[in-house]
Structures are given as C-alpha cells and as structure tokens.
Design a protein around this motif. Sequence first.
Motif, short mmCIF file in Angstrom:
data_model
loop_
_atom_site.label_atom_id
_atom_site.label_comp_id
_atom_site.label_asym_id
_atom_site.label_seq_id
_atom_site.Cartn_x
_atom_site.Cartn_y
_atom_site.Cartn_z
N PHE A 25 74.81 51.43 20.42
CA PHE A 25 74.64 50.10 20.60
C PHE A 25 75.99 49.43 19.84
N HIS A 26 76.36 49.90 18.73
CA HIS A 26 77.44 49.57 18.16
C HIS A 26 78.92 49.84 18.64
N ILE A 27 78.75 51.22 19.21
CA ILE A 27 80.09 51.70 19.78
C ILE A 27 80.37 50.97 21.23
N VAL A 28 79.23 50.81 21.89
CA VAL A 28 79.28 50.29 23.33
C VAL A 28 79.70 48.94 23.32
N THR A 29 79.38 48.36 22.13
CA THR A 29 79.57 46.89 22.36
C THR A 29 81.23 46.35 21.53
N LEU A 30 81.76 47.50 21.26
CA LEU A 30 83.20 47.18 20.56
C LEU A 30 84.13 46.75 21.74
N GLY A 31 83.99 46.94 22.92
CA GLY A 31 84.59 46.55 24.17
C GLY A 31 85.91 47.49 24.40
N PHE A 32 85.72 48.70 23.96
CA PHE A 32 86.84 49.71 24.59
C PHE A 32 86.29 50.65 24.98
N ASP A 33 86.99 51.49 26.16
CA ASP A 33 86.78 52.73 26.52
C ASP A 33 86.66 53.70 25.55
N PHE A 34 85.90 54.74 25.53
CA PHE A 34 85.84 55.66 24.25
C PHE A 34 85.36 57.11 24.92
N GLU A 35 85.23 57.90 23.94
CA GLU A 35 84.78 59.29 24.08
C GLU A 35 84.09 59.77 23.04
N VAL A 36 82.88 60.15 22.96
CA VAL A 36 82.27 60.55 21.80
C VAL A 36 82.60 62.09 21.36
N ARG A 37 83.30 62.22 20.06
CA ARG A 37 83.66 63.62 19.70
C ARG A 37 82.48 64.24 18.92
N ALA A 38 81.76 63.53 18.33
CA ALA A 38 80.67 64.13 17.55
C ALA A 38 79.76 62.86 16.94
#
Length: 327
Positions: free
Chosen positions: A285-298
């Motif tokens: 939830f925290h990562i999704v709501t940052l407002g940036f596109d992203f890729e999970v590395r680990a």
Amino acid sequence: MMETSARLLRLLSLLQAHREWSGTELADRLAVTPRTVRRDIGRLRELGYPVHSTTGTAGGYRLGAGAQLPPLLLDDDEAVAVAVGLRTAAGNAVEGIEESSVGALAKLEQVLPHRLRRRVAALTAFTDPLGGRRGPTVDVDTITELAHACRDHQEVRFTYRGHDGADSRRGVEPYRLVCSSHRWYLVAWDTGRADWRTFRADRITLTPPHGPRFTPREPPAEDWAAYVSEGISTAAYAHRATVLLHAPADRAAERIPPTVGVLEPVGADRCLLRTGAHGLEELAFHIVTLGFDFEVRAPAELNDHISSLGERLVRAAAAAREGGGAG
C-alpha cells in the motif's frame, strides 16, 4: 577616518567572523595604521574580549572564547536568523530549552532596530508549524551530556525503554547524535551486545557515574545521518523492500522523508528506494500510494500483494462506475 567607538565596533565585527586576521589586513580594512590596530586590540581586551595574537610572518589576531559572554555583533540577516531560530527552538522536541529560548529572544528583540523587529514579527506572525510538536520530548540536559560524551570519547550508562515499554540497562560508547524534525537519536557501540545500536534519545535515562574513555572504533558508515535513516526506516522492520522508482531522487525526496525510506539515485531520472514495514500488505500500500511508477527489486513475494491490491482497486473502480450509471 572612523571615530574610535565606531572603529572598535567594526574591528570587533571583523574578529567575530571566526578567522585569523593579520595586523596589516585589519589596518587596511579599517583605514588606519598597524599601530592603531594594536591599540584598538588592547581596548577590546580591556572590555573583556579575549583577542589572541600570534607573532611571526604568519601571525595575526583572532577572537577566542572567554570566561564571560561579551556583547555580540550581528548583521541584519544574522540577527533575523537568530531570532527565528530562537522562536523555533521554543517549540521543538527538546524539553527544557523553551524558557531559555524565550528569554534570549526577548533580550534580542529589545535591541533590534525597528526595521528588523518588523521583519521578525512578520515571519513569526504569518508562519505556523505543520502539525505542531509530535511525540515525546527529550531533556536538554540529556542531549548536552550525550554530546559531551561523544566529544570526549567517554562511555555512558543509561536505562533504555524499548518499544515494548520494558527497561534495560545499557553501557555504550557514544559516537554521534542525529536529529530529525521531531526525534533525536544516539548512535553508539553497545558494549554489552558487541554491536552498533541506534537509541532514541527520549527513551534514555542517564545513570551516572559513567565509564572510562574509549578508543574510537571504525564507524559503521561514512554518513551518520544516512545510517540512522536506514536503521529507523528499513532495518528496524521485519519486512523490507528495495524498489526502483521511475523518478529523480530529489523529486522522490519531496514525498519520502529520511524517516520513511532511503533513496539512492540511479541515473538522472530514477532512484532506488529502501524501506520497511510490519507487513507486506502495508509495504504494498505504501509503495503504490507514492505516486510513481516503480519496479519491485526485492522481495519477489511483494509483487503478489501489489497485484492483489491492484485487483481490489480495479473492482472498486468498476463498482463505482456501475453505481454512477445506475443513478
């Protein structure tokens, strides 16, 4: 040529620039002879200012620390900066400094010229702290004593209240104090656990007498603030993540304070985020709501929680559209 009183004030202002001046430099600045400079230095000493001098080709004058606090000269910007800083200190996370800050501010405002009082008044009257003071405060004597121990490389003993409320006795080698907007942290080598530890200063109760002096160890990191940031935002949690954000580090830092995550630039338009949480769902939830596109590395399993969260969001959006159409 300046009158003697005005010249002394100008000389004092130069010496308070915290550098060493040669007699020739001071004479040139004041448009007087080196002999006059020597006489003026003598007058300042008579007034209680500890002006140190060295001889030789590299000799000169510098202002040292004295037994008493003599009058201090500030230019306009410095006076405003001190006044605003004192007002901020009166409401910060250090307990016991409020009364001293207010008293010092009252003395300063009493001697400020009218134009500067107006500037300070405008800054303070139309500035409000966001959210006010948050969390417990730390005693100013504790901060001061810890700072002295860091400087003197002296072991300290204290009682530490953990996250669960339980107290434990600690003996540590203190190295650095790191402060955030509302927390103070002590980085120290815990002699009982033979490891580096970060302690919240507001949970420390010092229990003198303290221990002997110690030989400093190799620090755990070059950047103490970054070390504390990683410890309180990532290492302290059971679940940690490394995520590539599709945003420059400075832009990401506007939304991610050091207490929440550690950012590392990757090129001009991307950065790595290291952060932690008590659970993977909370992390997602925290990562999704940052407002940036992203890729999970680990870790890889974090992607499953993000997918599940995405599916719920899609279902909620669909239900909202259907509900709107029915109306």
